[in-house]
Design an enzyme around this catalytic site. Sequence first.
Site, PDB file in Angstrom:
ATOM      1  N   HIS A 172       1.927  -4.078   5.665  1.00 34.82           N
ATOM      2  CA  HIS A 172       2.928  -4.711   4.803  1.00 34.82           C
ATOM      3  C   HIS A 172       2.791  -6.229   4.821  1.00 34.82           C
ATOM      4  CE1 HIS A 172       5.358  -0.872   5.785  1.00 34.82           C
ATOM      5  NE2 HIS A 172       4.823  -0.748   4.603  1.00 34.82           N
ATOM      6  N   HIS A 173       1.634  -6.713   5.238  1.00 45.79           N
ATOM      7  CA  HIS A 173       1.514  -8.184   5.297  1.00 45.79           C
ATOM      8  C   HIS A 173       1.587  -8.782   3.900  1.00 45.79           C
ATOM      9  CE1 HIS A 173      -2.640  -7.440   4.127  1.00 45.79           C
ATOM     10  NE2 HIS A 173      -2.793  -8.721   3.935  1.00 45.79           N
TER      11      HIS A 173
ATOM     12  N   LYS B  18     -10.087  -3.815   2.150  1.00 46.75           N
ATOM     13  CA  LYS B  18     -10.686  -3.903   0.819  1.00 46.75           C
ATOM     14  C   LYS B  18      -9.940  -4.939  -0.031  1.00 46.75           C
ATOM     15  CE  LYS B  18     -11.492   0.248  -0.690  1.00 46.75           C
ATOM     16  NZ  LYS B  18     -11.518   1.554  -1.374  1.00 46.75           N
TER      17      LYS B  18
ATOM     18  N   ASP C 132      -9.509 -10.532  -2.453  1.00 48.04           N
ATOM     19  CA  ASP C 132      -8.355 -11.363  -2.820  1.00 48.04           C
ATOM     20  C   ASP C 132      -7.408 -10.687  -3.793  1.00 48.04           C
ATOM     21  OD1 ASP C 132      -8.840 -13.520  -1.192  1.00 48.04           O
ATOM     22  OD2 ASP C 132     -10.236 -14.437  -2.611  1.00 48.04           O
TER      23      ASP C 132
ATOM     24  N   LYS D 264      -2.512   4.809   1.231  1.00 45.91           N
ATOM     25  CA  LYS D 264      -3.248   5.934   0.656  1.00 45.91           C
ATOM     26  C   LYS D 264      -2.362   7.161   0.678  1.00 45.91           C
ATOM     27  CE  LYS D 264      -7.577   6.607  -0.750  1.00 45.91           C
ATOM     28  NZ  LYS D 264      -8.445   5.489  -1.187  1.00 45.91           N
TER      29      LYS D 264
ATOM     30  N   SER E 291      -7.234  -2.212 -10.863  1.00 43.92           N
ATOM     31  CA  SER E 291      -5.845  -1.750 -10.738  1.00 43.92           C
ATOM     32  C   SER E 291      -4.906  -2.956 -10.670  1.00 43.92           C
ATOM     33  CB  SER E 291      -5.661  -0.928  -9.461  1.00 43.92           C
ATOM     34  OG  SER E 291      -6.009   0.411  -9.684  1.00 43.92           O
TER      35      SER E 291
HETATM   36  N1  GLU Z   1      -8.783   5.085  -4.902  1.00 38.42           N
HETATM   37  C1  GLU Z   1      -9.431   3.833  -5.130  1.00 38.42           C
HETATM   38  C2  GLU Z   1      -9.919   3.235  -3.824  1.00 38.42           C
HETATM   39  O1  GLU Z   1     -10.147   3.937  -2.877  1.00 38.42           O
HETATM   40  C3  GLU Z   1      -8.586   2.895  -5.962  1.00 38.42           C
HETATM   41  C4  GLU Z   1      -7.289   2.463  -5.381  1.00 38.42           C
HETATM   42  C5  GLU Z   1      -6.399   1.680  -6.327  1.00 38.42           C
HETATM   43  O2  GLU Z   1      -6.794   1.399  -7.446  1.00 38.42           O
HETATM   44  O3  GLU Z   1      -5.283   1.357  -5.908  1.00 38.42           O
HETATM   45  O4  GLU Z   1     -10.168   2.070  -3.703  1.00 38.42           O
END
Ligand code: GLU
Length: 471
Positions: free
Chosen positions: A64-65, A94, A99, A106, A362
């Site tokens: 939650h940073h 990731k 950035d 997940k 996204s």
């Molecule tokens: N499921 C993808 C991933 O592992 C996309 C996640 C997203 O777009 O929030 O990076």
Amino acid sequence: MSHKYSFFGAVEKSFDKAAKFTKWDKGLLEQIRQCNAVYQIRFPIKRDDGSIEVIEAYRVQHSHHKTPCKGGIRFAAEVNQDEVMALAALMTYKCTIVDVPFGGAKGGIKIDPKKYSPIELEKITRRYTSELIRKKFIGPGTDVPAPDYGTGEREMSWILDTYTAMHPGEIDAAGCVTGKPISQGGVRGRREATGLGVFFGIREVCNMADIMAKLNLTTGVEGKKVIVQGLGNVGYHSAKFFQDAGAKIIALAEYEGAIWSNEGLDVDSVFQHRKKTGSILNYPGAENFAKSGDALEMECDILIPAALENVIDGKNAPNVKAKLIGEAANGPLTPEADEVFAKKGIIVVPDMYLNAGGVTVSYFEWLKNLSHVRYGRLEKRFTENMNTHILGQIEEVSGKKVKPAAREMIMHGPDEVDLVYSGLEETMINATREIMETWKENPDIPDMRTAAYVVAINKVATAYAELGIFP
Ligand code: GLU
């Protein structure tokens, strides 16, 4: 007792390996490493035959940073808490590397989607969403799911519809989930984003003369022999972008087997063949491999595992002949495989940034939803008018006409997809360079994954420090 592979354990191992190259407080490192919230859900659904089944599902918020938390939802028979925790942690690292200002999360539902009818899948998805709403584990400012293995635009639509129905009047509701169809607030370019990001990342590595010299390869993607494992959304698009850039796709693998051709395979036509016959095998002019895993061990320049985790471990790693491995999937290599490749001088371009194209776009989709306007809407016409004017001036001053193909290219004002692609390209190039710089600055770092973790840890730790939580 048989030893069970722990995916989260592997992520922790990679984290610890990298943490040694940073100077952060032990407690802070521990806070970054752990999952902040784990939500385990069980709910019943009535199947089409009238029977009742209890469904097991998860949503894990690793950090939650920064909020909202972000990460896909997968539908797979193998889903378990350890896996979802690992994938959530990877999302944190990731996002920070590219950035994207989100914490990692997940979700997972333990079902094989092929064994359920669309109506059953809709019931499961909607009920899962309701459970997330109940605990405030979804929302444009709290936690924003997306597609992952086994899910796509259809499931995201169901999630959006369930969420908006229960939040009437919430003006930013469309930002509660990404990877939506365009008509539901999706952004152009999201579908192919992960594959395109994989391509941009590997292309940047291939353009680094010093790295390529070390691998005994020429610079550039053109002419490189590529093997892709997995023809799902990520694998298919990665393979296609490599082919379009002049690389040769010499083998493609799916769970039913693999095919190989030294002449190179046409990705679209293999895809159609699989759709028609139900199998990748027996593609005209290609050789069959009954064991899908064999494709991973074939001679090639670049290997792209784009399916699931844990496909290359300490056992088969010594047989891999690729010089460059691009992790399009999440966690396809175990830490033991990493050690084998580091020793052999094979470069592994790590998942947690290489497949960040999906979450990057996204982020663009989420921004679009919050701003309630399509990218390019305001500037497209203005840019075209301006470019026309500039061209006219150039032609007048020089007394020469610009060629028609060049004219079209110069005049073109940006569409949404142009802006999304270019934002993604910039993101992937910068991330690749930042990781490589970190690696070069510290020659004791054994591999690119560790360098990527160092970048990620430094950024998350700085964010915590700047929050004033750990002065
Ligand atoms: N499921 C993808 C991933 O592992 C996309 C996640 C997203 O777009 O929030 O990076």
